[in-house]
Design a protein around this motif. Sequence first.
Motif, mmCIF file in Angstrom:
data_model
loop_
_atom_site.group_PDB
_atom_site.id
_atom_site.type_symbol
_atom_site.label_atom_id
_atom_site.label_comp_id
_atom_site.label_asym_id
_atom_site.label_seq_id
_atom_site.Cartn_x
_atom_site.Cartn_y
_atom_site.Cartn_z
ATOM 1 N N ARG A 154 0.739 -1.321 -0.025
ATOM 2 C CA ARG A 154 -0.078 0.011 0.089
ATOM 3 C C ARG A 154 0.753 1.208 0.047
ATOM 4 O O ARG A 154 0.519 2.276 -0.542
ATOM 5 C CB ARG A 154 -0.993 0.065 1.288
ATOM 6 C CG ARG A 154 -2.012 -1.097 1.029
ATOM 7 C CD ARG A 154 -3.001 -0.919 2.103
ATOM 8 N NE ARG A 154 -3.810 -2.171 2.096
ATOM 9 C CZ ARG A 154 -5.046 -2.038 2.627
ATOM 10 N NH1 ARG A 154 -5.595 -1.174 3.247
ATOM 11 N NH2 ARG A 154 -5.989 -3.276 2.640
ATOM 12 N N LEU A 155 2.141 1.256 0.772
ATOM 13 C CA LEU A 155 2.739 2.405 0.677
ATOM 14 C C LEU A 155 3.754 2.509 -0.676
ATOM 15 O O LEU A 155 3.713 3.624 -1.165
ATOM 16 C CB LEU A 155 3.929 2.310 1.974
ATOM 17 C CG LEU A 155 4.987 3.382 1.962
ATOM 18 C CD1 LEU A 155 4.115 4.927 1.898
ATOM 19 C CD2 LEU A 155 5.893 3.196 3.283
ATOM 20 N N PHE A 156 4.104 1.355 -1.135
ATOM 21 C CA PHE A 156 4.977 1.347 -2.332
ATOM 22 C C PHE A 156 4.208 2.254 -3.529
ATOM 23 O O PHE A 156 5.023 3.033 -4.151
ATOM 24 C CB PHE A 156 5.425 -0.031 -2.785
ATOM 25 C CG PHE A 156 6.133 0.140 -3.995
ATOM 26 C CD1 PHE A 156 7.321 0.197 -4.136
ATOM 27 C CD2 PHE A 156 5.322 -0.560 -5.131
ATOM 28 C CE1 PHE A 156 8.130 0.199 -5.414
ATOM 29 C CE2 PHE A 156 5.998 -0.585 -6.352
ATOM 30 C CZ PHE A 156 7.438 -0.065 -6.473
ATOM 31 N N THR A 157 3.148 1.978 -3.900
ATOM 32 C CA THR A 157 2.130 2.400 -5.223
ATOM 33 C C THR A 157 2.357 3.740 -4.894
ATOM 34 O O THR A 157 2.361 4.550 -5.895
ATOM 35 C CB THR A 157 0.919 1.687 -5.226
ATOM 36 O OG1 THR A 157 0.352 2.015 -4.100
ATOM 37 C CG2 THR A 157 1.174 0.312 -5.243
ATOM 38 N N THR A 158 2.108 4.731 -3.605
ATOM 39 C CA THR A 158 2.222 5.841 -3.684
ATOM 40 C C THR A 158 3.629 6.604 -3.961
ATOM 41 O O THR A 158 4.069 7.482 -4.466
ATOM 42 C CB THR A 158 1.832 6.331 -2.251
ATOM 43 O OG1 THR A 158 0.381 6.109 -2.273
ATOM 44 C CG2 THR A 158 2.034 8.002 -2.231
ATOM 45 N N LEU A 159 4.759 5.869 -3.225
ATOM 46 C CA LEU A 159 6.039 6.264 -3.409
ATOM 47 C C LEU A 159 6.624 6.200 -4.756
ATOM 48 O O LEU A 159 7.407 7.138 -5.063
ATOM 49 C CB LEU A 159 7.046 5.386 -2.477
ATOM 50 C CG LEU A 159 6.674 5.586 -0.974
ATOM 51 C CD1 LEU A 159 7.831 4.584 -0.310
ATOM 52 C CD2 LEU A 159 6.862 7.048 -0.586
#
Length: 341
Positions: A228-233
């Motif tokens: 979930r965090l990776f796709t924003t980063l």
Amino acid sequence: MTDSETAQGTYVEPGEFKRDTNYITTRITAEGRDGYPVEPGRYRLVAARACPWANRTLIARRLLGLESAISLGLCGPTHDQLSWTFDLDPGGVDPVLKIPRLRDAYLARFPGYPRGITVPAIVDVPTGQVVTNDYAQITIDFSLEWTEYHRDGAPELYPEALRAEIDEVNARVFREVNNGVYRCGFAGAQDAYDAAYDRLFTALDWLSERLTGQRYLVGDTITEADIRLFTTLARFDPVYHGHFKCNRSKLSEMPVLWAYARDLFQTPGFGDTIDFAQIKDHYYKVHTDINPTRVVPKGPGLSNWLTPHSREALGGRPFGDGTPPPPPTPDETVPAEHSAR
């Protein structure tokens, strides 16, 4: 095609941006409690590589090895105010669902559907009707309900012993980071933008501190929280830093988060789902109230995503007792010119 079908929607709201979080909560479960039992070949995941919320489902599906159980339809990176469209397919029609617009699957089940037509969505192929667009639940159900069809060596992305902590981290990441960049980009007033900006970078600083001494967000393996965090980063420098004015610093100027993001990008199942060209096309061409010229910037460069990250020194085992997924099939491979890989 009518003018209304080609027009872009409006995204900037007066004051603070507020996301509509009312989704179709029907679930596909092993016991079929909502009338939709787990059944290989029955459902089609409709996603778009441009969309961070849909990108999560692409990663989870790859990591768990569900490609042969759940087929994939990909929409193009741009859409109009009515719907995501299948303009990447011959004739602009999905080859399985036989529809030109994802909207058609929504209306097949809910005539007059009043909300936005969003990806990801799972469609019941026999009826052509949308089952769910509840992206947060979709990936959890991939982990917990589709276990019979996981590949050998599939990782535990939502381990029972860590679920409470994963849920807690996910809640803050969604509120302050995943949605936080949109609160900055779609703010319609200076005070709303200023508050959103401060909240976003406060959360990014918290994440940097958390990840300084541990390789992954929760536990010592990749979990739902990292997806979930990776796709924003992954979208931060190409679009959020400039287009959404999240410009205190680039991701590449935040050492811990930048190393963490590169670590995941270089892990099979993560970077091989990222299409930077489609990501930029989507944000810069669709959000015409922010970027009326629809001009897409040429940068930033991508080769730095493949530089050493040194996160192995923190320990951790990416897939726990499992193994990496095999390479994506040719029909699901991101074109080399669209990726850093």
